[in-house]
Design an enzyme around this catalytic site. Structure first.
Site, PDB file in Angstrom:
ATOM      1  N   ARG A  38       0.739  -1.168  -0.097  1.00 41.27           N
ATOM      2  CA  ARG A  38      -0.069  -0.165  -0.082  1.00 41.27           C
ATOM      3  C   ARG A  38       0.811   1.328  -0.085  1.00 41.27           C
ATOM      4  NH1 ARG A  38      -2.895  -4.139   2.108  1.00 41.27           N
ATOM      5  NH2 ARG A  38      -5.420  -3.880   1.932  1.00 41.27           N
ATOM      6  N   ASP A  60       6.514 -10.601  -3.589  1.00 41.09           N
ATOM      7  CA  ASP A  60       5.405  -9.873  -3.569  1.00 41.09           C
ATOM      8  C   ASP A  60       5.644  -8.199  -3.712  1.00 41.09           C
ATOM      9  OD1 ASP A  60       3.875 -11.858  -3.583  1.00 41.09           O
ATOM     10  OD2 ASP A  60       2.353 -11.169  -2.108  1.00 41.09           O
ATOM     11  N   ASN A 102       2.533 -13.971  -8.564  1.00 45.31           N
ATOM     12  CA  ASN A 102       1.286 -14.375  -8.086  1.00 45.31           C
ATOM     13  C   ASN A 102       0.996 -13.315  -6.920  1.00 45.31           C
ATOM     14  OD1 ASN A 102      -1.143 -15.626  -7.408  1.00 45.31           O
ATOM     15  ND2 ASN A 102      -0.236 -17.365  -6.331  1.00 45.31           N
ATOM     16  N   GLY A 104      -1.306 -10.821  -5.229  1.00 52.62           N
ATOM     17  CA  GLY A 104      -2.672 -10.432  -5.229  1.00 52.62           C
ATOM     18  C   GLY A 104      -2.864  -8.914  -5.079  1.00 52.62           C
ATOM     19  N   GLN A 179      -9.551  -6.499  -1.218  1.00 54.83           N
ATOM     20  CA  GLN A 179      -8.578  -5.803  -1.952  1.00 54.83           C
ATOM     21  C   GLN A 179      -9.292  -4.994  -3.141  1.00 54.83           C
ATOM     22  OE1 GLN A 179      -5.571  -8.717  -3.429  1.00 54.83           O
ATOM     23  NE2 GLN A 179      -5.030  -8.964  -1.250  1.00 54.83           N
ATOM     24  N   ASP A 304      -5.698 -15.058   6.493  1.00 59.56           N
ATOM     25  CA  ASP A 304      -4.261 -15.270   6.295  1.00 59.56           C
ATOM     26  C   ASP A 304      -3.634 -16.187   7.603  1.00 59.56           C
ATOM     27  OD1 ASP A 304      -4.022 -14.507   3.776  1.00 59.56           O
ATOM     28  OD2 ASP A 304      -2.950 -12.747   4.209  1.00 59.56           O
ATOM     29  N   GLU A 332      -3.593 -17.715  -3.023  1.00 61.94           N
ATOM     30  CA  GLU A 332      -2.850 -18.361  -3.967  1.00 61.94           C
ATOM     31  C   GLU A 332      -2.964 -19.779  -4.517  1.00 61.94           C
ATOM     32  OE1 GLU A 332      -0.511 -15.051  -1.821  1.00 61.94           O
ATOM     33  OE2 GLU A 332      -2.218 -16.215  -1.726  1.00 61.94           O
ATOM     34  N   ARG A 335      -6.996 -23.130  -0.670  1.00 63.66           N
ATOM     35  CA  ARG A 335      -6.249 -23.138   0.891  1.00 63.66           C
ATOM     36  C   ARG A 335      -7.111 -24.088   1.582  1.00 63.66           C
ATOM     37  NH1 ARG A 335      -3.677 -17.159   2.132  1.00 63.66           N
ATOM     38  NH2 ARG A 335      -1.854 -17.496   0.679  1.00 63.66           N
ATOM     39  N   HIS A 379       3.157 -19.839  -0.024  1.00 60.35           N
ATOM     40  CA  HIS A 379       3.984 -19.786   1.045  1.00 60.35           C
ATOM     41  C   HIS A 379       3.234 -20.007   2.533  1.00 60.35           C
ATOM     42  CE1 HIS A 379       1.880 -15.281   1.490  1.00 60.35           C
ATOM     43  NE2 HIS A 379       1.186 -15.972   0.650  1.00 60.35           N
ATOM     44  N   ARG A 380       1.974 -19.621   2.493  1.00 59.16           N
ATOM     45  CA  ARG A 380       1.355 -20.219   3.833  1.00 59.16           C
ATOM     46  C   ARG A 380       1.059 -21.240   4.048  1.00 59.16           C
ATOM     47  NH1 ARG A 380       1.527 -15.206   5.645  1.00 59.16           N
ATOM     48  NH2 ARG A 380       0.905 -13.432   4.480  1.00 59.16           N
ATOM     49  N   LYS A 405       7.885 -15.541  -1.172  1.00 60.45           N
ATOM     50  CA  LYS A 405       6.724 -14.709  -1.544  1.00 60.45           C
ATOM     51  C   LYS A 405       6.237 -13.585  -0.531  1.00 60.45           C
ATOM     52  CE  LYS A 405       2.139 -14.729  -3.562  1.00 60.45           C
ATOM     53  NZ  LYS A 405       1.365 -13.597  -3.063  1.00 60.45           N
TER      54      LYS A 405
END
Length: 429
Positions: A38, A60, A102, A104, A179, A304, A332, A335, A379-380, A405
């Site tokens: 941001r 990212d 990727n 977002g 977003q 997340d 991503e 999930r 990544h998560r 990421k």
């Protein structure tokens, strides 16, 4: 539709050796990815030079910085946690498509910000990004008079910029992602007249991220008037350059909070849970209840953090149902499916999908076995399932580099706490 079944298995792997002792030490989480991207965009849209400190340097944010450079913004990196950004108040059309991997946040934010350019902007990403929905944002841009098109509801997106929004009112469907709202709000301040952004319905993914956006906008000089709980009026103030400190990443902090309770340790993050403004920080109060997590966890406003909580739930005393997580299917990777599949690899029935809910049944952990965890380049998924390796033998994370990421130093953080890691050949990693 889930893409989990079609993902290829990564050849590389990292095996976590259970420490069998409390993890103690200090780990400073990286800067917030959400706030860094941001701030990068707002600094780029401002006239003058802004200095961002405490920022995240990851895949990212690299995608965002590279894209901004190609749109006429000077982005310098004086050290590992700082950006110096010099903008001209609007973006310029790049000389070709922008590739955003990727990422977002970068993709959605730049789709709206591209309206400030005078010319064509093509925004594209990798194969994963090309499956992530963006149609509601493109529809909102069109409603504001911007010529924009997507590809079957996903990137690539083509925007014909005309120097900003002309003004007016737009409704946006934010059920899939907050977003979309944040992207419109940030770009609206560079319009030629006030813009009113309103939710098309009551549903919004992770509302707290809109508040994060509004706070960042205010810091860079924007004026936004709330019109009730579901709409905002953005004045055409533009942005002012400034020095801006990025707070640590709350989503990254969740892995460390979970590692602490899983091992009975004490990990100092250098910031109290109340020091975060990001929505995922609310997960700490839930994590602190382990091993007595609530039987139902609504993940809608801390999305997340759900992978962290889901893996933690595998070691809980009682079963846990995760609700409000349908949006996790368009992250991503899917999930919900990835978490169920990974838990099931550890022990049959440990995790399963129930519609868009996820059920975790810790009693099944009695049948735990060594497991190679597919990460689907997410990544998560990698970082959360590494937590299972703190308690179980034989947990191997495939494609471990996908953590770059958002948290390139994740494996180093675990090592600093004394966790041993082994590569595919069994050597110390």
């Amino acid at each position: 539709m889930s893409h989990i079944a079609h993902a290829a298995t990564a050849a590389t792997g990292l095996t976590i050796l259970p420490p069998r002792r409390p993890l103690r030490g200090r780990v400073a989480p990286p800067g917030s990815k959400s706030i860094t991207n941001r701030a990068l965009l707002l600094a780029a849209l401002a006239e003058g030079t802004s200095r961002l400190t405490g920022a995240l340097k990851s895949d990212d944010t690299r995608h965002m910085a590279v894209a901004l450079r190609r749109m006429g913004v000077t982005v310098e990196e004086p050290d590992e946690t700082s950006f110096t950004v010099t903008g001209r108040g609007r973006l310029l059309p790049p000389d070709g498509p922008l590739f955003l991997g990727n990422a977002g946040t970068a993709t959605r934010f730049l789709c709206a910000a591209a309206a400030t350019a005078e010319g064509r902007v093509v925004i594209d990403g990798d194969a994963h990004m090309r499956r992530r929905p963006i149609a509601p944002l493109v529809a909102a841009l069109r409603a504001l008079g911007v010529e924009a098109s997507d590809t079957e509801g996903c990137p690539p997106v083509v925007v014909e910029g005309r120097g900003g929004f002309a003004g007016g009112r737009v409704e946006v469907d934010a059920a899939l992602s907050s977003q979309y709202v944040s992207a419109l709000l940030m770009a609206a301040a560079c319009g030629r007249a006030p813009v009113e952004v309103a939710l098309a319905g009551p549903e919004i993914g992770a509302r707290g991220y809109v508040d994060l956006t509004l706070a960042a906008m205010a810091a860079f000089g924007a004026a936004v008037e709330p019109l009730g709980a579901a709409s905002w009026r953005v004045l055409p103030t533009g942005y002012r350059a400034r020095d801006f400190a990025v707070e640590p990443d709350a989503s990254a902090a969740t892995y460390l909070w979970a590692a602490e309770v899983l091992t009975g340790g004490a990990i100092d993050l250098g910031v109290a849970p109340g020091g975060f403004t990001q929505p995922d920080a609310r997960a700490q109060a839930t994590i602190a209840r382990f091993p007595a997590l609530p039987p139902v966890i609504d993940g809608s406003q801390m999305q997340d953090a759900v992978p962290t909580l889901a893996v933690l739930a595998a070691f809980n005393r009682e079963p846990v149902r995760f609700t409000g997580i349908a949006n996790l299917r368009v992250k991503e990777c899917d999930r919900v499916a990835a978490l169920a599949a990974g838990l099931d690899r550890i022990a049959p029935g440990l995790g399963r999908e129930d519609g868009d809910d996820l059920l975790v049944s810790p009693a099944r952990l009695e049948a735990a076995r060594p497991a190679r965890i597919e990460t689907y380049a997410d990544h998560r998924i990698a970082m959360s399932f590494a937590l299972a390796g703190l308690r179980l033998d034989g947990i191997t994370i495939l494609d471990p580099d996908c953590v770059n990421k958002t948290y390139p130093g994740y494996w180093d953080a675990l090592r600093s706490l004394g966790v041993e890691l082994r590569d595919a050949a069994g050597a110390a990693a």
